[in-house]
Write an enzyme that holds these catalytic residues in place. Structure first.
Site, PDB file in Angstrom:
ATOM      1  N   ARG A 105       3.065  -1.542  -0.936  1.00  0.00           N
ATOM      2  CA  ARG A 105       3.313  -0.087  -0.918  1.00  0.00           C
ATOM      3  C   ARG A 105       4.725   0.118  -1.424  1.00  0.00           C
ATOM      4  O   ARG A 105       5.685  -0.389  -0.828  1.00  0.00           O
ATOM      5  CB  ARG A 105       3.143   0.487   0.494  1.00  0.00           C
ATOM      6  CG  ARG A 105       3.580   1.932   0.602  1.00  0.00           C
ATOM      7  CD  ARG A 105       3.179   2.590   1.905  1.00  0.00           C
ATOM      8  NE  ARG A 105       1.756   2.858   1.958  1.00  0.00           N
ATOM      9  CZ  ARG A 105       1.173   3.659   2.852  1.00  0.00           C
ATOM     10  NH1 ARG A 105       1.899   4.272   3.749  1.00  0.00           N
ATOM     11  NH2 ARG A 105      -0.130   3.849   2.837  1.00  0.00           N
ATOM     12  N   HIS A 132      -3.460   6.009  -4.753  1.00  0.00           N
ATOM     13  CA  HIS A 132      -3.730   5.443  -3.421  1.00  0.00           C
ATOM     14  C   HIS A 132      -5.198   4.979  -3.436  1.00  0.00           C
ATOM     15  O   HIS A 132      -6.057   5.551  -2.754  1.00  0.00           O
ATOM     16  CB  HIS A 132      -3.458   6.495  -2.342  1.00  0.00           C
ATOM     17  CG  HIS A 132      -3.323   5.953  -0.956  1.00  0.00           C
ATOM     18  ND1 HIS A 132      -3.354   4.585  -0.683  1.00  0.00           N
ATOM     19  CD2 HIS A 132      -3.158   6.569   0.249  1.00  0.00           C
ATOM     20  CE1 HIS A 132      -3.205   4.404   0.622  1.00  0.00           C
ATOM     21  NE2 HIS A 132      -3.090   5.582   1.198  1.00  0.00           N
ATOM     22  N   GLN A 135      -7.310   4.124  -0.200  1.00  0.00           N
ATOM     23  CA  GLN A 135      -7.722   5.329   0.530  1.00  0.00           C
ATOM     24  C   GLN A 135      -9.000   5.898  -0.087  1.00  0.00           C
ATOM     25  O   GLN A 135      -9.936   6.277   0.628  1.00  0.00           O
ATOM     26  CB  GLN A 135      -6.587   6.373   0.460  1.00  0.00           C
ATOM     27  CG  GLN A 135      -6.910   7.673   1.158  1.00  0.00           C
ATOM     28  CD  GLN A 135      -7.071   7.500   2.658  1.00  0.00           C
ATOM     29  OE1 GLN A 135      -6.218   6.934   3.314  1.00  0.00           O
ATOM     30  NE2 GLN A 135      -8.176   7.996   3.216  1.00  0.00           N
ATOM     31  N   ASP A 222      -4.322  16.970   1.780  1.00  0.00           N
ATOM     32  CA  ASP A 222      -3.273  15.984   2.091  1.00  0.00           C
ATOM     33  C   ASP A 222      -1.970  16.771   2.248  1.00  0.00           C
ATOM     34  O   ASP A 222      -1.899  17.957   1.915  1.00  0.00           O
ATOM     35  CB  ASP A 222      -3.184  14.934   0.967  1.00  0.00           C
ATOM     36  CG  ASP A 222      -2.153  13.844   1.254  1.00  0.00           C
ATOM     37  OD1 ASP A 222      -1.798  13.647   2.438  1.00  0.00           O
ATOM     38  OD2 ASP A 222      -1.669  13.200   0.293  1.00  0.00           O
ATOM     39  N   CYS A 261      -6.484  12.261   4.550  1.00  0.00           N
ATOM     40  CA  CYS A 261      -6.185  10.822   4.582  1.00  0.00           C
ATOM     41  C   CYS A 261      -5.318  10.453   5.788  1.00  0.00           C
ATOM     42  O   CYS A 261      -5.286   9.294   6.182  1.00  0.00           O
ATOM     43  CB  CYS A 261      -5.501  10.398   3.296  1.00  0.00           C
ATOM     44  SG  CYS A 261      -3.963  11.293   3.001  1.00  0.00           S
ATOM     45  N   ARG A 289     -10.941   2.808   6.595  1.00  0.00           N
ATOM     46  CA  ARG A 289      -9.913   2.055   5.870  1.00  0.00           C
ATOM     47  C   ARG A 289     -10.064   0.559   6.172  1.00  0.00           C
ATOM     48  O   ARG A 289      -9.845  -0.287   5.308  1.00  0.00           O
ATOM     49  CB  ARG A 289      -8.492   2.535   6.278  1.00  0.00           C
ATOM     50  CG  ARG A 289      -8.153   3.958   5.861  1.00  0.00           C
ATOM     51  CD  ARG A 289      -8.155   4.107   4.345  1.00  0.00           C
ATOM     52  NE  ARG A 289      -7.353   3.097   3.704  1.00  0.00           N
ATOM     53  CZ  ARG A 289      -6.019   3.178   3.523  1.00  0.00           C
ATOM     54  NH1 ARG A 289      -5.371   4.264   3.903  1.00  0.00           N
ATOM     55  NH2 ARG A 289      -5.353   2.192   2.932  1.00  0.00           N
TER      56      ARG A 289
HETATM   57  N1   CP Z   1      -3.716   7.220   4.862  1.00  0.00           N
HETATM   58  C1   CP Z   1      -2.749   6.290   4.858  1.00  0.00           C
HETATM   59  O1   CP Z   1      -2.529   5.589   3.884  1.00  0.00           O
HETATM   60  O2   CP Z   1      -2.051   6.218   6.020  1.00  0.00           O
HETATM   61  P1   CP Z   1      -0.751   5.330   6.283  1.00  0.00           P
HETATM   62  O3   CP Z   1       0.373   5.952   5.516  1.00  0.00           O
HETATM   63  O4   CP Z   1      -0.556   5.402   7.762  1.00  0.00           O
HETATM   64  O5   CP Z   1      -1.017   3.930   5.817  1.00  0.00           O
HETATM   65  N1  NVA Z   2       0.489  11.738  -0.237  1.00  0.00           N
HETATM   66  C1  NVA Z   2       0.902  11.062   0.956  1.00  0.00           C
HETATM   67  C2  NVA Z   2      -0.146  10.111   1.419  1.00  0.00           C
HETATM   68  C3  NVA Z   2       0.150   9.371   2.684  1.00  0.00           C
HETATM   69  C4  NVA Z   2      -0.932   8.430   3.081  1.00  0.00           C
HETATM   70  C5  NVA Z   2       2.201  10.331   0.704  1.00  0.00           C
HETATM   71  O1  NVA Z   2       2.361   9.725  -0.372  1.00  0.00           O
HETATM   72  O2  NVA Z   2       3.094  10.378   1.548  1.00  0.00           O
END
Ligand code: CP
Ligand code: NVA
Length: 303
Positions: A105, A132, A135, A222, A261, A289
């Protein structure tokens, strides 16, 4: 003998339609039968670097690796030599000598692509600014479970044209779901994802949430400010008409499901009433997930 080329999952379109549908079906089986008991990752080590916070992605991957018989190693970015300036390329080359896959990430999608270019092992995108994809696999599994089919389903995505939106659009394309997106002007999803998706399915982009939710089977939202954007107050202002609330739900099908999400900013992009209401499936979506992470790992590591 030439080794088999490694496969990555940096964006949904890295999988073909057949591969993505296989991931969904395999996740369903893994969830149902706990087939992971034959430990397909036995003896394999998976590194995990998270440069942003995570609850679902980090924990579901760590548990997935363990339940598949492998070993997950969390590598804090602050403790790797990366934080002292070791290059991404050198880090990727070295870690490829020890590990069987990396889950990453990070902020810029370009950083992930750079890591992948130097790595000899599969790289899995655990979220970047643009995509993502893990997800999106859980999202499609959830829609399939809740609706009992994918054919003829219409998704409405309301909010920021961000990483989650881009991957959802790509996933809808691979599974034949129609998707209507509503964002404020200037916050539309990636042109590249939309263009390619349109060669497989119907994708409409609106600036009006009421238009997008017409006849929707699924309403998805989101956060308005993604991780790293917390200070952008002027951006938040532009989204005030894009809240998923009980009034907006009236314009969708009566049996529409509501997805997010997570984590949610309750009271901003979604009301408590809706996220805690009978149409919300967000916690089943979050559980998925785990099942989809397993299918993705198994697919990439045991090809
Ligand atoms: N939806 C998701 O990716 O959650 P986290 O940021 O908690 O991993
Ligand atoms: N769009 C959000 C998703 C988190 C899972 C972010 O990038 O923070």
């Amino acid at each position: 003998m030439k080794p088999k080329a490694k496969r990555d999952y940096l964006k949904v379109f890295d999988f073909s339609k057949d591969e993505f549908l296989y991931i969904i079906k395999r996740s369903k089986n893994l969830k149902k039968s706990k087939e992971s008991s034959n430990y397909p990752l036995f003896g394999k080590n998976v590194g995990m670097i998270f440069e942003k916070p995570s609850t679902r992605t980090r924990v579901s991957f760590e548990v997935s690796v363990y339940q598949l018989g492998g070993h997950a190693i969390y590598l804090s970015p602050k403790e790797l030599q990366l934080c002292r300036g070791e290059t991404i390329g050198d880090t990727a080359k070295v870690l490829s000598r020890y590990l069987d896959a990396m889950v990453i990430r990070t902020f810029s999608h370009k950083t992930l692509e750079e890591f992948s270019a130097y790595a000899d092992i599969p790289v899995i995108n655990a979220l970047t600014d643009l995509h993502h994809p893990c997800q999106a696999a859980a999202d499609i599994l959830t829609i399939f479970e809740k609706k009992g089919r994918l054919e003829g389903i219409k998704v409405a995505y309301i909010g920021d044209g961000n990483n989650v939106a881009n991957s959802l659009i790509e996933a809808c394309a691979l599974t034949g779901l129609k998707i209507d997106v509503a964002t404020p002007e200037g916050y539309e999803p990636l042109e590249e994802s939309v263009k390619k998706a349109r060669s497989c399915t119907e994708v409409n982009i609106f600036n009006n949430p009421f238009q997008a939710v017409q006849d929707a089977d699924v309403i998805y939202t989101d956060v308005w400010l993604s991780m790293g954007e917390e200070g952008k107050i002027e951006k938040r202002e532009k989204f005030k008409d894009f809240q998923v609330n009980s009034n907006l739900l009236k314009y969708a099908k009566a049996d529409a499901i509501v997805m997010h999400c997570l984590p949610a900013h309750r009271g901003e992009e979604i009301t408590d009433e809706v996220i805690d209401g009978p149409q919300s499936v967000v916690f089943d979506q979050a559980e998925n997930r785990l099942h989809t992470s397993k299918a993705i790992l198994e697919f990439l590591l045991t090809l």
